[in-house]
Design a protein around this motif. Structure first.
Motif, PDB file in Angstrom:
ATOM      1  N   ASP A 126     -17.378  19.876 112.745  1.00 44.40           N
ATOM      2  CA  ASP A 126     -16.858  19.507 111.426  1.00 44.40           C
ATOM      3  C   ASP A 126     -16.355  18.051 111.421  1.00 44.40           C
ATOM      4  O   ASP A 126     -16.048  17.478 112.470  1.00 44.40           O
ATOM      5  CB  ASP A 126     -15.796  20.489 110.929  1.00 44.40           C
ATOM      6  CG  ASP A 126     -16.415  21.852 110.562  1.00 44.40           C
ATOM      7  OD1 ASP A 126     -17.608  21.867 110.226  1.00 44.40           O
ATOM      8  OD2 ASP A 126     -15.703  22.859 110.632  1.00 44.40           O
ATOM      9  N   THR A 160     -19.484  24.031 110.449  1.00 42.36           N
ATOM     10  CA  THR A 160     -19.268  25.481 110.522  1.00 42.36           C
ATOM     11  C   THR A 160     -19.537  26.161 109.182  1.00 42.36           C
ATOM     12  O   THR A 160     -19.942  27.304 109.135  1.00 42.36           O
ATOM     13  CB  THR A 160     -17.818  25.774 110.928  1.00 42.36           C
ATOM     14  OG1 THR A 160     -16.941  25.157 109.975  1.00 42.36           O
ATOM     15  CG2 THR A 160     -17.531  25.245 112.326  1.00 42.36           C
ATOM     16  N   HIS A 161     -19.269  25.451 108.085  1.00 42.84           N
ATOM     17  CA  HIS A 161     -19.559  25.965 106.742  1.00 42.84           C
ATOM     18  C   HIS A 161     -19.538  24.792 105.775  1.00 42.84           C
ATOM     19  O   HIS A 161     -19.225  23.670 106.167  1.00 42.84           O
ATOM     20  CB  HIS A 161     -18.591  27.086 106.342  1.00 42.84           C
ATOM     21  CG  HIS A 161     -17.140  26.697 106.223  1.00 42.84           C
ATOM     22  ND1 HIS A 161     -16.392  26.196 107.271  1.00 42.84           N
ATOM     23  CD2 HIS A 161     -16.287  26.747 105.162  1.00 42.84           C
ATOM     24  CE1 HIS A 161     -15.161  25.964 106.863  1.00 42.84           C
ATOM     25  NE2 HIS A 161     -15.069  26.279 105.584  1.00 42.84           N
ATOM     26  N   HIS A 199     -17.815  23.906 102.999  1.00 41.76           N
ATOM     27  CA  HIS A 199     -16.692  23.414 102.189  1.00 41.76           C
ATOM     28  C   HIS A 199     -16.480  21.913 102.397  1.00 41.76           C
ATOM     29  O   HIS A 199     -16.560  21.410 103.519  1.00 41.76           O
ATOM     30  CB  HIS A 199     -15.416  24.196 102.516  1.00 41.76           C
ATOM     31  CG  HIS A 199     -15.488  25.615 102.051  1.00 41.76           C
ATOM     32  ND1 HIS A 199     -14.655  26.604 102.516  1.00 41.76           N
ATOM     33  CD2 HIS A 199     -16.305  26.204 101.127  1.00 41.76           C
ATOM     34  CE1 HIS A 199     -14.966  27.756 101.919  1.00 41.76           C
ATOM     35  NE2 HIS A 199     -15.953  27.535 101.079  1.00 41.76           N
ATOM     36  N   HIS A 239     -14.780  20.182 105.246  1.00 48.75           N
ATOM     37  CA  HIS A 239     -15.345  20.295 106.594  1.00 48.75           C
ATOM     38  C   HIS A 239     -16.577  19.413 106.803  1.00 48.75           C
ATOM     39  O   HIS A 239     -16.975  19.170 107.935  1.00 48.75           O
ATOM     40  CB  HIS A 239     -15.691  21.757 106.913  1.00 48.75           C
ATOM     41  CG  HIS A 239     -14.464  22.603 107.092  1.00 48.75           C
ATOM     42  ND1 HIS A 239     -14.035  23.047 108.317  1.00 48.75           N
ATOM     43  CD2 HIS A 239     -13.540  23.032 106.192  1.00 48.75           C
ATOM     44  CE1 HIS A 239     -12.905  23.727 108.168  1.00 48.75           C
ATOM     45  NE2 HIS A 239     -12.584  23.733 106.882  1.00 48.75           N
ATOM     46  N   GLU A 255     -25.407  28.060 104.525  1.00 44.64           N
ATOM     47  CA  GLU A 255     -24.428  26.969 104.476  1.00 44.64           C
ATOM     48  C   GLU A 255     -25.179  25.629 104.432  1.00 44.64           C
ATOM     49  O   GLU A 255     -24.766  24.697 103.731  1.00 44.64           O
ATOM     50  CB  GLU A 255     -23.516  27.007 105.709  1.00 44.64           C
ATOM     51  CG  GLU A 255     -22.726  28.302 105.866  1.00 44.64           C
ATOM     52  CD  GLU A 255     -21.625  28.462 104.829  1.00 44.64           C
ATOM     53  OE1 GLU A 255     -21.262  27.478 104.169  1.00 44.64           O
ATOM     54  OE2 GLU A 255     -21.136  29.608 104.677  1.00 44.64           O
ATOM     55  N   HIS A 296     -14.804  33.995 104.685  1.00 40.44           N
ATOM     56  CA  HIS A 296     -14.196  32.827 104.040  1.00 40.44           C
ATOM     57  C   HIS A 296     -15.278  32.046 103.299  1.00 40.44           C
ATOM     58  O   HIS A 296     -15.049  31.520 102.214  1.00 40.44           O
ATOM     59  CB  HIS A 296     -13.510  31.973 105.100  1.00 40.44           C
ATOM     60  CG  HIS A 296     -13.103  30.616 104.618  1.00 40.44           C
ATOM     61  ND1 HIS A 296     -12.000  30.420 103.828  1.00 40.44           N
ATOM     62  CD2 HIS A 296     -13.661  29.390 104.801  1.00 40.44           C
ATOM     63  CE1 HIS A 296     -11.892  29.123 103.549  1.00 40.44           C
ATOM     64  NE2 HIS A 296     -12.897  28.480 104.120  1.00 40.44           N
ATOM     65  N   SER A 297     -16.451  31.975 103.916  1.00 39.06           N
ATOM     66  CA  SER A 297     -17.609  31.385 103.266  1.00 39.06           C
ATOM     67  C   SER A 297     -18.819  32.262 103.590  1.00 39.06           C
ATOM     68  O   SER A 297     -18.745  33.155 104.435  1.00 39.06           O
ATOM     69  CB  SER A 297     -17.807  29.949 103.751  1.00 39.06           C
ATOM     70  OG  SER A 297     -18.900  29.351 103.088  1.00 39.06           O
ATOM     71  N   GLN A 319     -20.342  31.427 107.421  1.00 38.71           N
ATOM     72  CA  GLN A 319     -19.563  30.582 108.317  1.00 38.71           C
ATOM     73  C   GLN A 319     -19.725  31.018 109.780  1.00 38.71           C
ATOM     74  O   GLN A 319     -19.813  32.207 110.080  1.00 38.71           O
ATOM     75  CB  GLN A 319     -18.083  30.663 107.938  1.00 38.71           C
ATOM     76  CG  GLN A 319     -17.174  29.796 108.820  1.00 38.71           C
ATOM     77  CD  GLN A 319     -15.704  29.925 108.443  1.00 38.71           C
ATOM     78  OE1 GLN A 319     -15.068  28.953 108.076  1.00 38.71           O
ATOM     79  NE2 GLN A 319     -15.159  31.125 108.536  1.00 38.71           N
ATOM     80  N   ALA A 334     -13.018  27.413 113.072  1.00 41.34           N
ATOM     81  CA  ALA A 334     -13.190  26.966 111.681  1.00 41.34           C
ATOM     82  C   ALA A 334     -12.167  27.675 110.785  1.00 41.34           C
ATOM     83  O   ALA A 334     -11.010  27.839 111.183  1.00 41.34           O
ATOM     84  CB  ALA A 334     -14.619  27.192 111.209  1.00 41.34           C
ATOM     85  N   ASP A 335     -12.579  28.146 109.613  1.00 42.89           N
ATOM     86  CA  ASP A 335     -11.643  28.829 108.724  1.00 42.89           C
ATOM     87  C   ASP A 335     -11.738  30.354 108.885  1.00 42.89           C
ATOM     88  O   ASP A 335     -11.456  31.108 107.955  1.00 42.89           O
ATOM     89  CB  ASP A 335     -11.860  28.398 107.262  1.00 42.89           C
ATOM     90  CG  ASP A 335     -11.503  26.925 107.049  1.00 42.89           C
ATOM     91  OD1 ASP A 335     -10.922  26.306 107.969  1.00 42.89           O
ATOM     92  OD2 ASP A 335     -11.815  26.385 105.971  1.00 42.89           O
TER      93      ASP A 335
END
Ligand SMILES: [Zn+2]
Length: 311
Positions: free
Chosen positions: A32, A60-61, A63, A66, A88, A157-158, A161, A173-174
């Motif tokens: 990220d 990682t995803h 958003h 990131h 993603e 979360h996503s 991810q 990550a998240d």
């Protein structure tokens, strides 16, 4: 400055923790890149100071906080490839899709076109992992810039991810948030709450020595269990709050307003991006309540009305 975790892993602490894996021959992989060109620049400086040359970015995803540093790094450093999980990757290559989904699929209005919700576009040269296996929660082996890594699915979360495991460190990550971040957010952002809970269990079963969340402090194995439990508790509390908001039937906007009032009183959220993210998380919990048979939605004269399932 890069903080060492193990012999070959590091991180740049910040509002967004950025992970770094040294390849062993002077090159580095970033996990990220943070919110924007400032975080990209900070990462570049930290790598320079450590004598490392960036070769690959793993996102990682999708958003914006990131991937926002990708653009600066790709413009300023030669020979860097971007790796991201399937699905993603599509959103990283087409970042307008994030404000689009926060605007019910419509062209995003001006307040949604900012760095919090829309990163500069970035190419993704390599897809990391297989989508069906990520959705089934199966870890996968991969090689990035000559380094063997393990991809741990942490969807929820996503959409798809991933966390990355290497050298006894789990870059999570998240997949979970540090306690201060949990406190601040009220409802941890979710796309799929059931998957988010399962991903917490998957992280709890890992045997890495260190866990680095995207937001929060680096934690050792013996502490991460408590933090994962705190995340589960926050998610369950959020679901209960959304269910409580359906004491009277209402649409998703009404449910969101009731949850905001419960958490923050008469104070509005600090901005439109924060509001749409919060409303997105409430929508995820409404879907989760439906999955559990606790709530249902129907089309009525006033729109899509959610109500508790009669028990
Ligand atoms: Zn995120």
């Amino acid at each position: 400055m890069l903080q060492p975790i193990t012999e070959r892993t590091f991180y740049l602490p910040g509002a967004n923790n950025l992970g770094v894996i040294a390849t062993g021959d002077g090159d580095a992989i970033a996990i990220d890149t943070g919110l924007d060109k400032n975080s990209g620049r900070a990462l570049r400086k930290a790598l320079d100071a450590a004598g490392l040359q960036l070769r690959a970015i793993i996102n990682t995803h999708h958003h914006a906080d990131h991937i926002g540093g990708n653009d600066y790094l790709l413009r300023n450093l030669p020979g860097v490839s971007v790796y991201a999980p399937p699905l993603e990757a599509a959103l990283i290559e087409h970042p307008v899709l994030e404000p689009v989904y926060f605007n019910q699929g419509a062209r995003p209005h001006t307040a949604l076109r900012n760095r919090w919700l829309m990163a500069p576009r970035s190419p993704v040269q390599h897809i990391l992992g297989d989508l069906a296996r990520i959705e089934r929660g199966e870890p996968q082996q991969a090689e990035v810039a000559g380094v063997a890594i393990e991809i741990i699915p942490v969807p929820g979360h996503s959409l798809a991810q991933i966390a990355v495991a290497c050298d006894g460190v789990c870059f999570a990550a998240d997949g979970f948030f540090g306690p201060a971040v949990l406190e601040k957010h009220g409802i941890p952002y979710a796309h799929d709450v059931a998957a988010q809970l399962t991903s917490l269990d998957r992280l709890a079963a890992r045997d890495e020595h260190w866990f680095l969340p995207g937001h929060g402090e680096l934690v050792a194995r013996n502490v991460v269990g408590d933090q994962l439990s705190a995340n589960r508790a926050a998610i369950e509390r959020s679901s209960a709050m959304v269910l409580q908001a359906l004491e009277a039937p209402g649409d998703a906007v009404a449910a969101t307003a009731r949850v905001v009032r419960k958490l923050y009183g008469e104070v509005a959220l600090p901005g439109i991006p924060q509001y749409v993210v919060f409303a997105g998380a409430v929508a995820a919990h409404l879907s989760f309540l439906e999955q559990q048979g606790l709530a249902q939605v129907s089309l009525e004269a006033d729109g899509l009305i959610w109500r508790r399932t009669a028990t």
